[in-house]
Design a protein around this motif. Structure first.
Motif, short mmCIF file in Angstrom:
data_model
loop_
_atom_site.label_atom_id
_atom_site.label_comp_id
_atom_site.label_asym_id
_atom_site.label_seq_id
_atom_site.Cartn_x
_atom_site.Cartn_y
_atom_site.Cartn_z
N UNK A 83 36.43 49.88 39.51
CA UNK A 83 36.75 49.76 40.93
C UNK A 83 38.23 49.97 41.23
N UNK A 84 39.02 50.29 40.19
CA UNK A 84 40.46 50.46 40.40
C UNK A 84 40.87 51.81 39.86
N UNK A 85 41.45 52.68 40.73
CA UNK A 85 41.94 53.98 40.31
C UNK A 85 43.26 53.84 39.57
N UNK A 86 43.68 54.93 38.93
CA UNK A 86 44.94 54.90 38.19
C UNK A 86 46.14 54.75 39.10
N UNK A 87 45.97 55.12 40.35
CA UNK A 87 47.08 54.93 41.29
C UNK A 87 47.05 53.56 41.92
N UNK A 88 46.32 52.62 41.26
CA UNK A 88 46.29 51.22 41.67
C UNK A 88 45.78 51.02 43.09
N UNK A 89 44.75 51.74 43.42
CA UNK A 89 44.07 51.54 44.70
C UNK A 89 42.61 51.20 44.42
N UNK A 90 42.02 50.39 45.30
CA UNK A 90 40.62 50.01 45.14
C UNK A 90 39.74 51.17 45.57
N UNK A 91 38.81 51.50 44.71
CA UNK A 91 37.90 52.59 45.03
C UNK A 91 36.93 52.19 46.15
N UNK A 92 36.42 53.20 46.78
CA UNK A 92 35.35 52.96 47.74
C UNK A 92 34.10 52.52 47.00
N UNK A 93 33.38 51.60 47.57
CA UNK A 93 32.10 51.21 47.00
C UNK A 93 31.16 50.80 48.13
N UNK A 94 29.87 50.82 47.81
CA UNK A 94 28.84 50.54 48.83
C UNK A 94 27.66 49.87 48.15
N UNK A 95 27.03 48.95 48.86
CA UNK A 95 25.84 48.29 48.33
C UNK A 95 24.88 47.98 49.46
N UNK A 96 23.62 47.90 49.09
CA UNK A 96 22.56 47.54 50.03
C UNK A 96 21.57 46.67 49.28
N UNK A 97 21.14 45.57 49.89
CA UNK A 97 20.14 44.74 49.25
C UNK A 97 19.33 43.99 50.31
N UNK A 98 18.13 43.58 49.89
CA UNK A 98 17.23 42.82 50.76
C UNK A 98 16.96 41.48 50.08
N UNK A 99 17.09 40.39 50.84
CA UNK A 99 16.91 39.07 50.26
C UNK A 99 16.02 38.21 51.16
N UNK A 100 15.54 37.10 50.57
CA UNK A 100 14.73 36.12 51.30
C UNK A 100 15.19 34.73 50.86
N UNK A 234 28.49 43.86 61.91
CA UNK A 234 28.87 42.51 62.34
C UNK A 234 30.33 42.23 62.05
N UNK A 235 30.80 42.64 60.88
CA UNK A 235 32.21 42.47 60.48
C UNK A 235 32.76 43.84 60.12
N UNK A 236 33.86 44.21 60.72
CA UNK A 236 34.58 45.43 60.37
C UNK A 236 36.05 45.07 60.35
N UNK A 237 36.62 45.00 59.16
CA UNK A 237 37.97 44.45 59.04
C UNK A 237 38.68 45.09 57.85
N UNK A 238 39.97 45.35 58.01
CA UNK A 238 40.79 45.80 56.89
C UNK A 238 41.08 44.62 55.97
N UNK A 239 40.87 44.84 54.69
CA UNK A 239 41.09 43.75 53.71
C UNK A 239 42.03 44.25 52.61
N UNK A 240 43.32 44.48 52.92
CA UNK A 240 44.27 44.92 51.89
C UNK A 240 44.40 43.90 50.75
N UNK A 241 44.01 42.65 51.02
CA UNK A 241 44.13 41.63 49.99
C UNK A 241 43.21 41.90 48.80
N UNK A 242 42.24 42.80 48.97
CA UNK A 242 41.30 43.08 47.89
C UNK A 242 42.00 43.66 46.67
N UNK A 243 43.13 44.36 46.86
CA UNK A 243 43.86 44.93 45.73
C UNK A 243 44.39 43.84 44.80
N UNK A 244 44.62 42.62 45.37
CA UNK A 244 45.08 41.50 44.54
C UNK A 244 43.94 40.88 43.74
N UNK A 245 42.70 41.18 44.12
CA UNK A 245 41.53 40.58 43.48
C UNK A 245 40.98 41.49 42.39
#
Length: 713
Positions: A83-100, A234-245
């Motif tokens: 999830x981390x490129x060599x230029x120290x940026x978080x890669x794009x990722x996507x997920x979909x799931x169904x739960x109960x 429902x939520x659309x927000x910039x999360x630059x803090x993800x690079x620290x995680x």
């Protein structure tokens, strides 16, 4: 020549090959992608690392927890995801799931689950209940966790003060406290937000898309019965803090937990994931997913008809008896708390209920006591509105206590000023009389000046002392001249001045106060006040003087047990010799304004003038203290007769009570006097005059040095 080339060519060739290999490796790493889709999980056990209660059911459902209490489970994809490129940026990722989520019962649900990015699939040290098998009490909030989670919370939340919404979704960074949270909802075709319940037993679909170049995270959640994905997340927000995680490689998966009293079963029906490329996670085909679990139905058991009838009859009898008992207890409690209003009570508003005050003070427990006085005890309380209050409970069967109670309601109940204690209300319950004030945390000026040990080891700065004096004068000015009626306090002293956290003074305890119409101040019918703070002429003409008491307070000394030291004469003698600053608190050293100190001490002397007509009004006092006018010269006739300087004696007639707000180490001269005897002519008048003149002089000088000496000692 050809030999030289052969010697040079191999190093050059080696460098070229190395560069090519490095670039090829970088290109390979930069294009590494991870994609998978599970239309149910049957036969895929080997592709998951399951811990705790997690398991894959025979029908293909991934169960994270059962409905039992104190369970926890995790299910992570068994291969790490880059999830981390060599230029120290978080890669794009996507997920979909169904739960109960299936609740244990209609009223029992919790605690929820998370979709998480974790540096390890093994979360064995994580806790159950509110920690959702993701973190624990020790590491919650630790930046070394490197954990990002989308939280699906079905109870009140990890911390009430931060996660107040029960049915909500949140974005969590290294902590179970959500930095971003929203009630579970989706936007319909009209753009309106429609809320729904996570714990509904119906399939719910989630889309999570993170765009690496813009650091934008979009989160959409909706019931699968809608058919199509809502257009607005429902939520659309910039999360630059993800690079620290995010670290170079992370594991993706789910965590869930139940608690001791709250539990639900958590299932994942299908899951797809994609990272490292522009393609979003594959859409799940809902028709190919395993069916959701059936609702929780308790097994029916057959019972004998007679047993059932007996159980029903006993239950009915017990219920009726219990209902009658409850009714009886409620009726008895209301009888105990019934309050009969008298005529005078109807005319005075701000009446509070006794039951509210009883609850606010925990039943008037001893650990709530913050002070005592001659006619009552003061308790600290907290109302249901979270307001802190001070409740003064008048001593029962005290005739004078009832008079003080009425006086405070009549006078203080309607006045409002920043330098007067605010009376919030009152209450009369049987023989209990209660007055409710604003709670002032710093206590009284008396406790700051004279308590042993003192409330603070620091010496109160001169500036604070002067402002306190101005504030008290401002409050008295309001009472004397600015309110609709004239109010004479009749008991101005340090123990009746409360200090707020910003050192603003508030004059309180209006139990001896009297109201007068403008220009119609009459004589009192008895000796009222505290010894040392009452003007000498009170015994002659029955007229109290707040100005005299203020002068004594301004000099800031308490009486001593010595009968040979006369405070006022001593300060006046220093003033006559031009050495009045010798009366300043020696602990201040040179850290005070000499001009202001001279003015303050001179004003104190003027307020204690033997002639009432020569004492300044509170408006004049403020002008002197503010430097707006020069202090008038004190005439030669100011001083008291030396013949009055004999022993004080103990010939007062009437009710005497020690001012219990004063420490035991203070002098017995600071005693509150409320005499019901009428002031008459003859020997008694002379005796009272002699006593009060002596005491005024005595306290006057002793109070003076503390004006610069003791305001916060």
């Amino acid at each position: 020549m050809s030999r030289a080339r052969s010697m040079v060519s191999p190093p050059i060739l080696l460098v070229i090959i190395t560069v090519i290999l490095v670039r090829a490796q970088r290109a390979t790493s930069e294009t590494t992608t991870t994609e998978f889709i599970f239309q149910g999980f049957k036969g895929n056990q080997s592709q998951f690392q399951l811990e705790g209660d997690s398991t894959i059911k025979s029908n293909g459902l991934l169960r994270l927890t059962d409905r039992k209490s104190n369970l926890a489970g995790t299910a992570f994809y068994n291969k790490p995801v880059r999830l981390l490129d060599n230029n120290s940026t978080v890669r794009s990722f996507s997920t979909c799931f169904v739960f109960v989520i299936m609740p244990s019962s209609a009223n029992n649900r919790g605690f929820g689950f998370t979709f998480a990015l974790s540096p390890t699939p093994n979360r064995r040290d994580a806790g159950a209940s509110q920690y959702l098998r993701l973190l624990n009490e020790r590491n919650d909030g630790d930046p070394r966790n490197h954990v990002f989670a989308v939280e699906f919370d079905t109870v009140q939340g990890f911390k009430d003060e931060t996660n107040r919404i029960g049915n909500h979704m949140g974005l969590n960074f290294n902590s179970l406290s959500s930095e971003v949270q929203e009630p579970v909802a989706y936007y319909n075709k009209d753009g309106k937000k429609e809320e729904f319940q996570l714990v509904s037993g119906e399939p719910i679909q989630v889309f999570l898309d993170y765009e690496g170049p813009t650091n934008t995270l979009n989160l959409t959640v909706y019931p699968t019965r809608l058919g199509s994905k809502p257009r607005v997340p429902l939520i659309s927000k910039q999360v630059p803090k993800l690079i620290e995680i995010v670290q170079e490689e992370m594991f993706v998966g789910f965590t869930a937990a139940t608690g001791r009293d709250q539990s639900s079963a958590h299932y994942v029906m299908g899951w797809s994931f994609s990272s490292g490329g522009p393609v979003a996670a594959a859409t799940l085909n809902l028709s190919e997913l395993p069916p959701p679990p059936p609702p929780n139905r308790e097994k029916k058991r057959g019972y004998n008809v007679k047993i059932i009838a007996l159980i029903v009859a006993l239950s009915a009898v017990i219920s009726i008896m219990f209902l009658l008992f409850v009714i009886f207890m409620i009726y008895k409690r209301r009888l105990q708390q019934e309050e009969i209003l008298e005529d005078w009570e109807i005319d005075h508003p701000h009446r509070l209920r006794y039951r509210d005050l009883y609850a606010a003070t925990d039943g008037f427990k001893e650990n709530r006591v913050i002070g005592t006085g001659g006619f009552g005890t003061v308790y600290k309380g907290k109302l249901a509105s979270s307001d802190l209050i001070a409740v003064k409970k008048i001593v029962p069967n005290s005739r004078q206590g009832v008079r003080e109670f009425m006086a405070e309601i009549e006078s203080l109940g309607r006045v409002r000023h920043r330098n007067l204690v605010n009376l919030q209300g009152w209450c009369k319950h049987r023989s209990d009389l209660l007055l409710i004030y604003d709670y002032i945390p710093n206590g009284s000026l008396d406790s700051l000046l004279y308590s042993v040990p003192r409330r603070s080891s620091a010496v109160l700065p001169w500036d604070a002392r002067l402002e306190i004096a101005k504030g008290i004068a401002s409050g008295l000015l309001y009472l004397h001249e600015e309110w609709e009626q004239m109010v004479v306090h009749r008991d101005v002293k340090p123990s009746n001045v409360l200090i707020e956290s910003n050192m603003n003074p508030r004059l309180g305890d209006f139990g001896l106060a009297r109201l007068y119409e403008r220009g119609s101040m009459s004589e009192t019918t008895g000796l009222v006040g505290t010894i040392g703070y009452m003007a000498p002429e009170l015994a002659r003409n029955g007229k109290p003087s707040d100005a005299f008491a203020f002068g004594v307070l301004l000099l800031e000394r308490k009486p001593t047990d010595s009968g040979t030291f006369f405070l006022v004469d001593w300060v006046m003698d220093l003033h006559a010799r031009g050495e009045i600053l010798s009366a300043v608190d020696p602990r201040l050293g040179s850290d005070y304004d000499g001009r202001e100190a001279r003015v303050a001490l001179a004003v104190g002397l003027l307020c204690c003038h033997q002639k009432p007509a020569s004492r300044p009004s509170m408006r004049g006092v403020l002008k002197f203290l503010n430097g707006e006018e020069e202090v008038v010269e004190i005439d030669d006739e100011w001083g008291y007769s030396k013949s009055s300087r004999s022993d004080f004696g103990s010939n007062f007639v009437g009710y005497v009570s020690s001012s219990t707000s004063i420490p035991s180490s203070s002098s017995a001269f600071d005693t509150r006097i409320i005499s019901t005897s009428h002031v008459t002519s003859g020997g008694y008048r002379k005796k009272c005059l002699f006593q009060y003149e002596l005491d005024a002089s005595y306290l006057f000088i002793h109070e003076l040095r503390t004006s610069a000496y003791s305001t916060l000692n």
